[in-house]
Write a protein that holds these residues in place. Sequence first.
Motif, PDB file in Angstrom:
ATOM      1  N   LEU A 149     -27.679  12.995   0.703  1.00 39.66           N
ATOM      2  CA  LEU A 149     -26.672  13.509  -0.215  1.00 39.66           C
ATOM      3  C   LEU A 149     -25.458  14.062   0.524  1.00 39.66           C
ATOM      4  CD1 LEU A 149     -28.686  15.297  -3.057  1.00 39.66           C
ATOM      5  CD2 LEU A 149     -27.439  13.135  -3.155  1.00 39.66           C
ATOM      6  N   PHE A 150     -25.644  14.538   1.750  1.00 40.60           N
ATOM      7  CA  PHE A 150     -24.503  15.026   2.519  1.00 40.60           C
ATOM      8  C   PHE A 150     -23.517  13.894   2.780  1.00 40.60           C
ATOM      9  CE2 PHE A 150     -22.388  15.606   6.626  1.00 40.60           C
ATOM     10  CZ  PHE A 150     -21.724  16.797   6.408  1.00 40.60           C
ATOM     11  N   PHE A 151     -24.026  12.737   3.158  1.00 38.55           N
ATOM     12  CA  PHE A 151     -23.158  11.590   3.427  1.00 38.55           C
ATOM     13  C   PHE A 151     -22.511  11.074   2.140  1.00 38.55           C
ATOM     14  CE2 PHE A 151     -26.326  11.478   6.876  1.00 38.55           C
ATOM     15  CZ  PHE A 151     -25.471  11.564   7.968  1.00 38.55           C
ATOM     16  N   ILE A 152     -23.259  11.125   1.043  1.00 39.21           N
ATOM     17  CA  ILE A 152     -22.691  10.718  -0.243  1.00 39.21           C
ATOM     18  C   ILE A 152     -21.561  11.670  -0.634  1.00 39.21           C
ATOM     19  CG2 ILE A 152     -23.173  10.497  -2.707  1.00 39.21           C
ATOM     20  CD1 ILE A 152     -25.969   9.541  -1.978  1.00 39.21           C
ATOM     21  N   GLY A 153     -21.762  12.971  -0.402  1.00 38.36           N
ATOM     22  CA  GLY A 153     -20.722  13.955  -0.698  1.00 38.36           C
ATOM     23  C   GLY A 153     -19.469  13.735   0.131  1.00 38.36           C
ATOM     24  N   ALA A 154     -19.639  13.416   1.420  1.00 38.38           N
ATOM     25  CA  ALA A 154     -18.484  13.148   2.286  1.00 38.38           C
ATOM     26  C   ALA A 154     -17.732  11.914   1.799  1.00 38.38           C
ATOM     27  CB  ALA A 154     -18.955  12.953   3.728  1.00 38.38           C
ATOM     28  N   ALA A 155     -18.468  10.857   1.443  1.00 34.29           N
ATOM     29  CA  ALA A 155     -17.827   9.636   0.942  1.00 34.29           C
ATOM     30  C   ALA A 155     -17.129   9.893  -0.384  1.00 34.29           C
ATOM     31  CB  ALA A 155     -18.873   8.531   0.791  1.00 34.29           C
ATOM     32  N   LEU A 156     -17.743  10.719  -1.231  1.00 42.85           N
ATOM     33  CA  LEU A 156     -17.142  11.032  -2.524  1.00 42.85           C
ATOM     34  C   LEU A 156     -15.839  11.811  -2.359  1.00 42.85           C
ATOM     35  CD1 LEU A 156     -17.417  10.942  -5.609  1.00 42.85           C
ATOM     36  CD2 LEU A 156     -18.735  13.062  -5.475  1.00 42.85           C
ATOM     37  N   ALA A 157     -15.800  12.724  -1.393  1.00 42.54           N
ATOM     38  CA  ALA A 157     -14.570  13.485  -1.129  1.00 42.54           C
ATOM     39  C   ALA A 157     -13.432  12.551  -0.735  1.00 42.54           C
ATOM     40  CB  ALA A 157     -14.817  14.523  -0.039  1.00 42.54           C
ATOM     41  N   LEU A 158     -13.722  11.600   0.149  1.00 42.68           N
ATOM     42  CA  LEU A 158     -12.698  10.631   0.559  1.00 42.68           C
ATOM     43  C   LEU A 158     -12.262   9.768  -0.615  1.00 42.68           C
ATOM     44  CD1 LEU A 158     -14.206   9.486   3.982  1.00 42.68           C
ATOM     45  CD2 LEU A 158     -12.138  10.867   3.646  1.00 42.68           C
ATOM     46  N   PHE A 159     -13.227   9.325  -1.436  1.00 42.61           N
ATOM     47  CA  PHE A 159     -12.892   8.482  -2.584  1.00 42.61           C
ATOM     48  C   PHE A 159     -12.010   9.233  -3.583  1.00 42.61           C
ATOM     49  CE2 PHE A 159     -13.899   7.298  -6.981  1.00 42.61           C
ATOM     50  CZ  PHE A 159     -13.406   5.998  -6.984  1.00 42.61           C
TER      51      PHE A 159
END
Length: 308
Positions: A149-159
Amino acid sequence: MEDTGIGLWGVPLAIFAGAIRVSTPFIFVSLGETITERSGRINLGLEGTLVFGAMTAYAVAVMTGSPTLGVLAAMATGALFGTIHGWICKWPKVNDIAIGIAMMQFGLGLAFFLGKSFIQPVAPKLPSIPLGTWSAVPQVQAALNINVLFFIGAALALFLFWAFKNTRIGLILRVVGDSTDAARAMGINPDRVRLLATAAGGSLAAIGGAYLSLFYPGSWNEGISSGQGLMAVALVIFARWNPIGCFLAALLFGGAGALGPALQSVGVTQGYYLFYAAPYVLTLIILIATSSPTRSLAGAPGALSLTK
């Protein structure tokens, strides 16, 4: 101090690991609140959404044996809470902040009532990625065992950073957040946009709750949140409604929250507990630093209740 095998290197290592683990709920709650506030609405009820999401995820994971289904169920309840909040707030002379506080208490009370039977059962945990297998040091392996979920959160922030500036949905959200009259002049229904934005924000906040109960600390109890939903609102202001800023600020909050455990991990037995208050002190400092009766907040949506 006690010898832990890696000496004082244990402090920055523990802070690094803690920053990632503690920051993940902040990431999702702050990104959700950024979407909501970008539409011109503030949702102080995310603390209740976070806790109810944690309870829902844990209960569903216990009953189905699937942490993934637990996260999806939490997202659904978060979206429902956000929809209720948004629907109530569309009516004239309804105060966003007052409704948010009421929704927070409703979410907390309902989670405590429905979650009593799930305090003892053990739920399966969310998967993590072991990035420390190259090292033979157990502390390094533990620090680099990072939840997906940490990596998903980082990707979501960029998106979201990209989407706010480069998509039609992002443009509509910004127009509604800056001026209700301008949005109506363009044929946009501000109430509908804010309803959807509040529902999306609640859904993301509930993911943060699911992380708490299904990974770190990985259990369900009534004190699982420690006010993270409310602190995330201050984090959004600190980040100036910028998704990437929210991600970085979440890491800062996470690092602050890891100070006490980091000192304890290297054998500091006196005074370390004072650093457990670091996230709350940081929240207070941010609120004071960003408050001014003479100037508006840079980057704040013009229609946001907080700025009126």
